[in-house]
Design a protein around this motif. Structure first.
Motif, PDB file in Angstrom:
ATOM      1  N   PRO A  78       0.807  -1.230   0.000  1.00  0.00           N
ATOM      2  CA  PRO A  78       0.000   0.000   0.000  1.00  0.00           C
ATOM      3  C   PRO A  78       0.846   1.289   0.000  1.00  0.00           C
ATOM      4  O   PRO A  78       0.614   2.171  -0.838  1.00  0.00           O
ATOM      5  CB  PRO A  78      -0.864  -0.136   1.251  1.00  0.00           C
ATOM      6  CG  PRO A  78      -0.990  -1.627   1.434  1.00  0.00           C
ATOM      7  CD  PRO A  78       0.358  -2.159   1.056  1.00  0.00           C
ATOM      8  N   PRO A  79       1.852   1.420   0.887  1.00  0.00           N
ATOM      9  CA  PRO A  79       2.645   2.653   0.818  1.00  0.00           C
ATOM     10  C   PRO A  79       3.458   2.776  -0.470  1.00  0.00           C
ATOM     11  O   PRO A  79       3.712   3.892  -0.935  1.00  0.00           O
ATOM     12  CB  PRO A  79       3.561   2.585   2.046  1.00  0.00           C
ATOM     13  CG  PRO A  79       3.491   1.191   2.544  1.00  0.00           C
ATOM     14  CD  PRO A  79       2.224   0.595   2.053  1.00  0.00           C
ATOM     15  N   ALA A  83       3.177   5.923  -2.864  1.00  0.00           N
ATOM     16  CA  ALA A  83       4.356   6.688  -3.286  1.00  0.00           C
ATOM     17  C   ALA A  83       4.397   6.836  -4.800  1.00  0.00           C
ATOM     18  O   ALA A  83       4.779   7.899  -5.313  1.00  0.00           O
ATOM     19  CB  ALA A  83       5.626   6.013  -2.773  1.00  0.00           C
ATOM     20  N   SER A  84       4.007   5.792  -5.532  1.00  0.00           N
ATOM     21  CA  SER A  84       3.951   5.886  -6.996  1.00  0.00           C
ATOM     22  C   SER A  84       2.954   6.956  -7.430  1.00  0.00           C
ATOM     23  O   SER A  84       3.225   7.746  -8.339  1.00  0.00           O
ATOM     24  CB  SER A  84       3.548   4.536  -7.610  1.00  0.00           C
ATOM     25  OG  SER A  84       4.548   3.570  -7.442  1.00  0.00           O
ATOM     26  N   VAL A  85       1.794   6.961  -6.777  1.00  0.00           N
ATOM     27  CA  VAL A  85       0.763   7.952  -7.112  1.00  0.00           C
ATOM     28  C   VAL A  85       1.271   9.358  -6.807  1.00  0.00           C
ATOM     29  O   VAL A  85       1.168  10.270  -7.637  1.00  0.00           O
ATOM     30  CB  VAL A  85      -0.552   7.660  -6.350  1.00  0.00           C
ATOM     31  CG1 VAL A  85      -1.564   8.777  -6.575  1.00  0.00           C
ATOM     32  CG2 VAL A  85      -1.137   6.310  -6.781  1.00  0.00           C
ATOM     33  N   ALA A 168      -8.603   5.045  -8.294  1.00  0.00           N
ATOM     34  CA  ALA A 168      -8.097   5.950  -7.252  1.00  0.00           C
ATOM     35  C   ALA A 168      -6.695   6.426  -7.604  1.00  0.00           C
ATOM     36  O   ALA A 168      -6.369   7.612  -7.458  1.00  0.00           O
ATOM     37  CB  ALA A 168      -8.102   5.248  -5.896  1.00  0.00           C
ATOM     38  N   ALA A 169      -5.849   5.501  -8.069  1.00  0.00           N
ATOM     39  CA  ALA A 169      -4.473   5.862  -8.421  1.00  0.00           C
ATOM     40  C   ALA A 169      -4.445   6.850  -9.585  1.00  0.00           C
ATOM     41  O   ALA A 169      -3.710   7.847  -9.550  1.00  0.00           O
ATOM     42  CB  ALA A 169      -3.679   4.608  -8.763  1.00  0.00           C
ATOM     43  N   ALA A 174      -3.806   9.262  -3.571  1.00  0.00           N
ATOM     44  CA  ALA A 174      -2.851   8.292  -3.028  1.00  0.00           C
ATOM     45  C   ALA A 174      -3.394   7.601  -1.786  1.00  0.00           C
ATOM     46  O   ALA A 174      -3.224   6.393  -1.616  1.00  0.00           O
ATOM     47  CB  ALA A 174      -1.521   8.975  -2.725  1.00  0.00           C
ATOM     48  N   GLU A 175      -4.039   8.357  -0.910  1.00  0.00           N
ATOM     49  CA  GLU A 175      -4.546   7.749   0.330  1.00  0.00           C
ATOM     50  C   GLU A 175      -5.626   6.709   0.036  1.00  0.00           C
ATOM     51  O   GLU A 175      -5.638   5.636   0.638  1.00  0.00           O
ATOM     52  CB  GLU A 175      -5.105   8.829   1.257  1.00  0.00           C
ATOM     53  CG  GLU A 175      -4.019   9.640   1.923  1.00  0.00           C
ATOM     54  CD  GLU A 175      -4.572  10.642   2.930  1.00  0.00           C
ATOM     55  OE1 GLU A 175      -5.737  10.489   3.357  1.00  0.00           O
ATOM     56  OE2 GLU A 175      -3.826  11.565   3.292  1.00  0.00           O
ATOM     57  N   GLU A 176      -6.528   7.025  -0.895  1.00  0.00           N
ATOM     58  CA  GLU A 176      -7.579   6.065  -1.242  1.00  0.00           C
ATOM     59  C   GLU A 176      -6.976   4.848  -1.936  1.00  0.00           C
ATOM     60  O   GLU A 176      -7.390   3.709  -1.681  1.00  0.00           O
ATOM     61  CB  GLU A 176      -8.634   6.729  -2.128  1.00  0.00           C
ATOM     62  CG  GLU A 176      -9.766   5.821  -2.558  1.00  0.00           C
ATOM     63  CD  GLU A 176     -10.670   5.333  -1.424  1.00  0.00           C
ATOM     64  OE1 GLU A 176     -11.626   4.597  -1.721  1.00  0.00           O
ATOM     65  OE2 GLU A 176     -10.430   5.675  -0.237  1.00  0.00           O
ATOM     66  N   ALA A 177      -6.006   5.069  -2.803  1.00  0.00           N
ATOM     67  CA  ALA A 177      -5.338   3.945  -3.474  1.00  0.00           C
ATOM     68  C   ALA A 177      -4.694   3.034  -2.433  1.00  0.00           C
ATOM     69  O   ALA A 177      -4.822   1.808  -2.506  1.00  0.00           O
ATOM     70  CB  ALA A 177      -4.301   4.457  -4.468  1.00  0.00           C
ATOM     71  N   GLU A 178      -4.016   3.609  -1.456  1.00  0.00           N
ATOM     72  CA  GLU A 178      -3.393   2.817  -0.396  1.00  0.00           C
ATOM     73  C   GLU A 178      -4.444   2.020   0.371  1.00  0.00           C
ATOM     74  O   GLU A 178      -4.250   0.834   0.656  1.00  0.00           O
ATOM     75  CB  GLU A 178      -2.639   3.726   0.583  1.00  0.00           C
ATOM     76  CG  GLU A 178      -1.355   4.281   0.037  1.00  0.00           C
ATOM     77  CD  GLU A 178      -0.593   5.102   1.061  1.00  0.00           C
ATOM     78  OE1 GLU A 178      -0.663   4.777   2.262  1.00  0.00           O
ATOM     79  OE2 GLU A 178       0.080   6.063   0.667  1.00  0.00           O
ATOM     80  N   ARG A 179      -5.540   2.677   0.724  1.00  0.00           N
ATOM     81  CA  ARG A 179      -6.602   2.003   1.479  1.00  0.00           C
ATOM     82  C   ARG A 179      -7.177   0.833   0.692  1.00  0.00           C
ATOM     83  O   ARG A 179      -7.374  -0.262   1.231  1.00  0.00           O
ATOM     84  CB  ARG A 179      -7.718   3.001   1.811  1.00  0.00           C
ATOM     85  CG  ARG A 179      -8.793   2.425   2.721  1.00  0.00           C
ATOM     86  CD  ARG A 179      -9.973   3.356   2.873  1.00  0.00           C
ATOM     87  NE  ARG A 179     -10.770   3.450   1.664  1.00  0.00           N
ATOM     88  CZ  ARG A 179     -11.606   2.500   1.237  1.00  0.00           C
ATOM     89  NH1 ARG A 179     -11.748   1.370   1.906  1.00  0.00           N
ATOM     90  NH2 ARG A 179     -12.294   2.665   0.124  1.00  0.00           N
ATOM     91  N   LEU A 180      -7.409   1.040  -0.603  1.00  0.00           N
ATOM     92  CA  LEU A 180      -7.993  -0.016  -1.431  1.00  0.00           C
ATOM     93  C   LEU A 180      -7.014  -1.169  -1.655  1.00  0.00           C
ATOM     94  O   LEU A 180      -7.423  -2.334  -1.665  1.00  0.00           O
ATOM     95  CB  LEU A 180      -8.458   0.566  -2.768  1.00  0.00           C
ATOM     96  CG  LEU A 180      -9.671   1.497  -2.677  1.00  0.00           C
ATOM     97  CD1 LEU A 180      -9.885   2.219  -4.003  1.00  0.00           C
ATOM     98  CD2 LEU A 180     -10.918   0.724  -2.275  1.00  0.00           C
TER      99      LEU A 180
END
Length: 197
Positions: A78-79, A83-85, A168-169, A174-180
């Motif tokens: 997830p992180p 970070a990519s996003v 999301a990405a 980024a936060e939503e992408a990490e959560r998903l």
């Protein structure tokens, strides 16, 4: 000796199955030396277990393996995706991988495309060690995935989760992408645990 790896990830050589060097050498038309080297390489990737006296076997998918693999992925992936996003990496190539995974009827091809999809999301994180560790888990994840997909047809759910992660990405959240991504890893691990004896 990509043939042995392919046979494991296609489920033709099953978890716990003994891998007899002489039999594999005959099957692939080679001497035992390249088979022995291939088994050592596959052991390094986590697909094969080398015993002191009993020889090699295909790695068993058990609760310890599932727990270890998905715990590490849950901590790092997830992180890495976040970070990519945040780095503004072009993640559009993941769209094609997702489409191709949806279109194929081959579990092996889907497994390969699934791993490439995940890698595309995290490879731009800027942390080479994190990428190396996640890449090192790819074969073990594939073994777990192919084993699960034999008994549970969960691809449609996973494809929806992938679509949401990618949306999301691509939107830059980024936060939503990490959560998903974290939820996706956790849900897949739960499916795996439910299938274990």
């Amino acid at each position: 000796m990509t043939g042995i790896r392919h046979a494991i990830l296609a489920g033709q050589l099953t978890a716990g199955q003994p891998l007899v060097e002489a039999d594999l050498a005959r099957l692939y038309g080679v001497s035992k030396t390249p088979v022995r080297e291939a088994l050592k390489t596959l052991a390094g990737q986590g697909l094969v277990r080398l015993g002191d006296f009993k020889g090699a076997t295909v790695t068993r998918v058990d609760a310890a393996l599932v727990k270890d693999v998905f715990n590490v992925r849950g901590l790092l992936e997830p992180p890495a995706v976040g970070a990519s996003v945040r780095a503004g990496v072009d993640l559009h190539p993941a769209e094609d991988l997702l489409r191709r995974a949806r279109d194929t009827d081959s579990a092996l091809e889907r497994s390969v495309l699934n791993r490439e999809f995940h890698r595309t999301l995290y490879e731009g994180c800027g942390n080479e060690l994190m990428i190396e560790i996640l890449d090192g888990l790819r074969e073990r994840t594939a073994l777990i995935s192919v084993t699960l997909w034999k008994s549970v047809h969960s691809w449609d759910d996973e494809a929806e989760e992938h679509s949401a992660m990618l949306a999301a990405a691509l939107s830059g959240d980024a936060e939503e992408a990490e959560r998903l991504v974290a939820a996706h890893i956790e849900q897949f691990a739960a499916k795996c645990f439910a299938q274990l004896p």
